[in-house]
Design an enzyme around this catalytic site. Structure first.
Site, PDB file in Angstrom:
ATOM      1  CG  ASP A 145      -1.825   1.171   1.322  1.00 61.03           C
ATOM      2  OD1 ASP A 145      -2.435   1.521   0.292  1.00 61.03           O
ATOM      3  OD2 ASP A 145      -1.930   1.763   2.409  1.00 61.03           O
ATOM      4  CG  ASP A 167      -1.277   7.723   0.699  1.00 58.66           C
ATOM      5  OD1 ASP A 167      -0.202   8.075   0.172  1.00 58.66           O
ATOM      6  OD2 ASP A 167      -2.387   7.988   0.203  1.00 58.66           O
TER       7      ASP A 167
END
Length: 171
Positions: free
Chosen positions: A10, A12
């Site tokens: 992922d 952020d």
């Protein structure tokens, strides 16, 4: 053709600082400490590195696809171009439903097909339950980073990407 092991990442909260709001301006895009070192270790151990990120701000009209691509170019520059591929979902249920959007798994499935990935040797590292849910849908082991998610978890938790690398992947 041989299968490749992969680390799905992922964006952020895992690779760059989670600001609690959309990160799309280059001066707000801060790569976290230890990320480049983590990616170097994973590459040295033969992993492909593939980012899968929801970018709902596009659907909401907050920022553009070009803003996202600029952030990804900056990310690659900061980590020495170690990331093999980046997938992002521009959709959000307020405008369009999409199987690309995590917790659905279409971004990961596309990467599996393109890169001939061995899911039994692959991991998904994210900071949200939806990252872990997407991983489970395709049979990939999930690792949760940080303290954003509270309560009972079904995935191991690490303090950072580097912590995840040392304690769950390269042991």
């Amino acid at each position: 053709m041989s299968l490749h092991k992969c680390i799905f990442l992922d964006r952020d909260g895992v690779l760059n600082k989670e600001r609690g709001e959309y990160t799309f301006k280059l001066n707000d895009f801060l790569v976290l400490d230890g990320v480049k070192q983590s990616l170097e270790i994973l590459k040295k151990h033969g992993y492909l590195l593939i980012v899968v990120t929801n970018q709902a701000g596009i659907a909401k009209g907050i920022y553009s696809k070009e803003d996202v691509l600029s952030c990804h170019a900056l990310l690659q520059a900061k980590v020495g171009d170690l990331i093999d591929d980046i997938y992002f979902c521009p959709h959000h249920p307020v405008t369009t439903e999409s199987l690309l959007r995590k917790p659905d798994s279409l971004m990961l499935e596309k990467a599996i097909a393109k890169w001939n990935l061995d899911i039994s040797e692959s991991f998904m590292i994210g900071d949200s339950i939806r990252d872990i849910e997407a991983a489970k849908k395709i049979g990939v082991k999930g690792i949760l980073i940080g303290e954003k998610e509270k309560g009972e978890l079904t995935a191991p938790r690490a303090d950072s990407l580097l912590d995840a690398v040392h304690n769950y992947i390269i042991t």
